[in-house]
Design an enzyme around this catalytic site. Structure first.
Site, PDB file in Angstrom:
ATOM      1  CB  SER A   1      -0.744   0.037   1.303  1.00 32.58           C
ATOM      2  OG  SER A   1      -1.545   1.215   1.257  1.00 32.58           O
TER       3      SER A   1
ATOM      4  CE1 TYR B   1      -3.710  -2.417   5.064  1.00 30.36           C
ATOM      5  CE2 TYR B   1      -3.374   0.142   4.398  1.00 30.36           C
ATOM      6  CZ  TYR B   1      -3.658  -1.253   3.964  1.00 30.36           C
ATOM      7  OH  TYR B   1      -3.825  -1.410   2.808  1.00 30.36           O
TER       8      TYR B   1
HETATM    9  P1  NAD Z   1     -11.553  -6.241  -0.275  1.00 29.19           P
HETATM   10  O1  NAD Z   1     -12.252  -6.167   1.110  1.00 29.19           O
HETATM   11  O2  NAD Z   1     -12.428  -6.466  -1.526  1.00 29.19           O
HETATM   12  O3  NAD Z   1     -10.327  -7.231  -0.320  1.00 29.19           O
HETATM   13  C1  NAD Z   1      -9.505  -8.000   0.845  1.00 29.19           C
HETATM   14  C2  NAD Z   1     -10.063  -9.343   1.232  1.00 29.19           C
HETATM   15  O4  NAD Z   1      -9.072  -9.878   2.175  1.00 29.19           O
HETATM   16  C3  NAD Z   1     -11.395  -9.611   1.667  1.00 29.19           C
HETATM   17  O5  NAD Z   1     -12.169  -9.777   0.455  1.00 29.19           O
HETATM   18  C4  NAD Z   1     -11.428 -11.034   2.467  1.00 29.19           C
HETATM   19  O6  NAD Z   1     -11.542 -11.863   1.394  1.00 29.19           O
HETATM   20  C5  NAD Z   1      -9.757 -10.791   2.406  1.00 29.19           C
HETATM   21  N1  NAD Z   1      -9.350 -11.276   3.869  1.00 29.19           N
HETATM   22  C6  NAD Z   1      -9.373 -10.220   4.864  1.00 29.19           C
HETATM   23  N2  NAD Z   1      -9.098 -10.861   6.010  1.00 29.19           N
HETATM   24  C7  NAD Z   1      -8.778 -12.272   5.740  1.00 29.19           C
HETATM   25  C8  NAD Z   1      -8.593 -13.410   6.582  1.00 29.19           C
HETATM   26  N3  NAD Z   1      -8.244 -13.096   7.871  1.00 29.19           N
HETATM   27  N4  NAD Z   1      -8.364 -14.442   6.014  1.00 29.19           N
HETATM   28  C9  NAD Z   1      -8.653 -14.616   4.695  1.00 29.19           C
HETATM   29  N5  NAD Z   1      -9.033 -13.734   3.756  1.00 29.19           N
HETATM   30  C10 NAD Z   1      -9.150 -12.335   4.435  1.00 29.19           C
HETATM   31  O7  NAD Z   1     -10.572  -4.971  -0.389  1.00 29.19           O
HETATM   32  P2  NAD Z   1      -9.240  -4.494  -1.037  1.00 29.19           P
HETATM   33  O8  NAD Z   1      -9.171  -3.106  -1.072  1.00 29.19           O
HETATM   34  O9  NAD Z   1      -9.374  -5.076  -2.474  1.00 29.19           O
HETATM   35  O10 NAD Z   1      -8.060  -5.234  -0.344  1.00 29.19           O
HETATM   36  C11 NAD Z   1      -6.908  -5.963  -0.909  1.00 29.19           C
HETATM   37  C12 NAD Z   1      -5.696  -5.701  -0.731  1.00 29.19           C
HETATM   38  O11 NAD Z   1      -5.447  -4.265  -1.157  1.00 29.19           O
HETATM   39  C13 NAD Z   1      -5.688  -5.632   0.761  1.00 29.19           C
HETATM   40  O12 NAD Z   1      -4.138  -6.143   1.223  1.00 29.19           O
HETATM   41  C14 NAD Z   1      -5.380  -4.008   1.153  1.00 29.19           C
HETATM   42  O13 NAD Z   1      -4.530  -3.949   2.235  1.00 29.19           O
HETATM   43  C15 NAD Z   1      -4.821  -3.902  -0.223  1.00 29.19           C
HETATM   44  N6  NAD Z   1      -5.000  -2.323  -0.330  1.00 29.19           N
HETATM   45  C16 NAD Z   1      -6.226  -1.728  -0.499  1.00 29.19           C
HETATM   46  C17 NAD Z   1      -6.199  -0.206  -1.082  1.00 29.19           C
HETATM   47  C18 NAD Z   1      -7.657   0.362  -1.031  1.00 29.19           C
HETATM   48  O14 NAD Z   1      -7.726   1.396  -1.177  1.00 29.19           O
HETATM   49  N7  NAD Z   1      -8.556  -0.411  -1.206  1.00 29.19           N
HETATM   50  C19 NAD Z   1      -5.299   0.384  -0.975  1.00 29.19           C
HETATM   51  C20 NAD Z   1      -3.882  -0.066  -0.602  1.00 29.19           C
HETATM   52  C21 NAD Z   1      -3.850  -1.256  -0.422  1.00 29.19           C
END
Ligand code: NAD
Ligand code: MG
Length: 299
Positions: free
Chosen positions: A192, A205
């Site tokens: 991130s 985080y």
């Molecule tokens: P999202 O909620 O769609 O995806 C995250 C997924 O993580 C969830 O769907 C869930 O299935 C899984 N998850 C969470 N805890 C879990 C556990 N204990 N066991 C198994 N699965 C688990 O959201 P997203 O934003 O697509 O997140 C995906 C990645 O992107 C994450 O690592 C997040 O930190 C990172 N990220 C997101 C953003 C943003 O702005 N959305 C920015 C930077 C990084």
């Protein structure tokens, strides 16, 4: 599919289309169908070109958001794709499986909790058993909970959940996958912008994402001699279920506004970086972090 994607990404101007997100929050873990607007995973825009033909991939957190966009893009590039997600996300998981199957690829769900030590070996074992191998591991499952007040408000449970999901889960998945990875295999971690420029409301985080960046470097060094590449993608603000499920209305109100491109990104706009790193186009790229941030710099 139980829902239609929102919008397409064929504008030339990268400031468009604007992503005017609803400030309505929802219960964790958050569901795609409750989001307004619906995230765009590339359903109408991503075109594959056989860049991952015959590869076998596992994407954690692949039910929704960035993981779903990556799963769809990988399938359109010719890969078989397994996804993992929390058990309560079955509906989003099934919708993503349908997207993979629609590309004529094999799809597999391995639901479970990456915080549990035993889960990784079980999930990887099922994928290898079903697909006959594993070429690409994407550690994308992630957790955060905004605490506008900063460190004093981070509870023991939150601290554990954040580190156990993001860091422990990633380490366990890599340990389980390694015996099955051959030269040419690829590991990609979702980190991130927070790993480089932490916000006071996401301190725990941000620290986990910095840890994943660091692991990406050491793993690239460790596994390079085995012909295994390890990289990371560092997204900026992306419109996914994680946001309305863990972020305050005040933050959603301004979501993405501070980026040079002036808007939040869609999951589909992140997937291409994963495809590049997974593909042979990046065969000399390891220990690298690609930012997909709307213009915020990683340095
Ligand atoms: P999202 O909620 O769609 O995806 C995250 C997924 O993580 C969830 O769907 C869930 O299935 C899984 N998850 C969470 N805890 C879990 C556990 N204990 N066991 C198994 N699965 C688990 O959201 P997203 O934003 O697509 O997140 C995906 C990645 O992107 C994450 O690592 C997040 O930190 C990172 N990220 C997101 C953003 C943003 O702005 N959305 C920015 C930077 C990084
Ligand atoms: Mg989800």
């Amino acid at each position: 599919m139980s829902q239609e994607p929102h919008g397409t990404l064929d504008e030339d101007n990268p400031r468009e289309p604007a992503v005017d997100v609803s400030t309505e929050t929802q219960e964790y873990p958050g569901f795609t169908k409750e989001m307004e607007p619906r995230p765009d995973h590339g359903e109408d825009s991503y075109r594959g070109n056989d860049r991952l033909k015959g590869k076998k991939a596992l994407v954690t957190g692949g039910d929704s958001g960035i993981g779903r966009a990556v799963a769809l893009a990988f399938a359109r590039e010719g890969a078989d794709v397994a996804i993992s997600y929390l058990k309560e996300e079955e509906e989003d998981g099934q919708d993503c499986l349908e997207l993979i199957l629609a590309e004529g690829r094999n799809a597999l769900a391995v639901p479970g909790d990456v915080r549990e030590e035993d889960y990784a070996a079980k999930a990887v074992g099922e994928v290898v058993g079903e697909f006959g191998g594993l070429d690409i591991l994407v550690n994308n499952a992630g957790y955060h909970l905004e605490q506008p007040g900063g460190i004093a408000d981070i509870s023991p449970d939150q601290l554990r959940r954040t580190f156990e999901t993001n860091v422990y889960g990633t380490v366990w998945m890599i340990q389980a996958a390694l015996p099955h990875l051959s030269p040419g295999a690829v590991i990609i971690n979702t980190t991130s912008i927070q790993g480089h420029h932490p916000s006071t409301g996401l301190m725990d985080y941000a620290a986990t994402k910095a840890a994943l960046n660091n692991l990406t470097f050491s793993l690239a060094e460790l596994l390079g001699p085995k012909g295994i590449r390890v990289n990371a993608v560092a997204p900026g603000p992306i419109w996914t279920p994680l946001q309305p499920a863990t972020t305050s209305e005040e933050k959603l109100e301004k979501f993405g506004d501070a980026t040079p491109l002036g808007r939040a990104g869609q999951p589909a706009e992140v997937a291409g970086a994963f495809v590049y790193l997974a593909s042979n186009d990046a065969r000399y790229v390891s220990g690298e972090i690609i930012g997909v941030t709307g213009g915020m710099h990683l340095a």
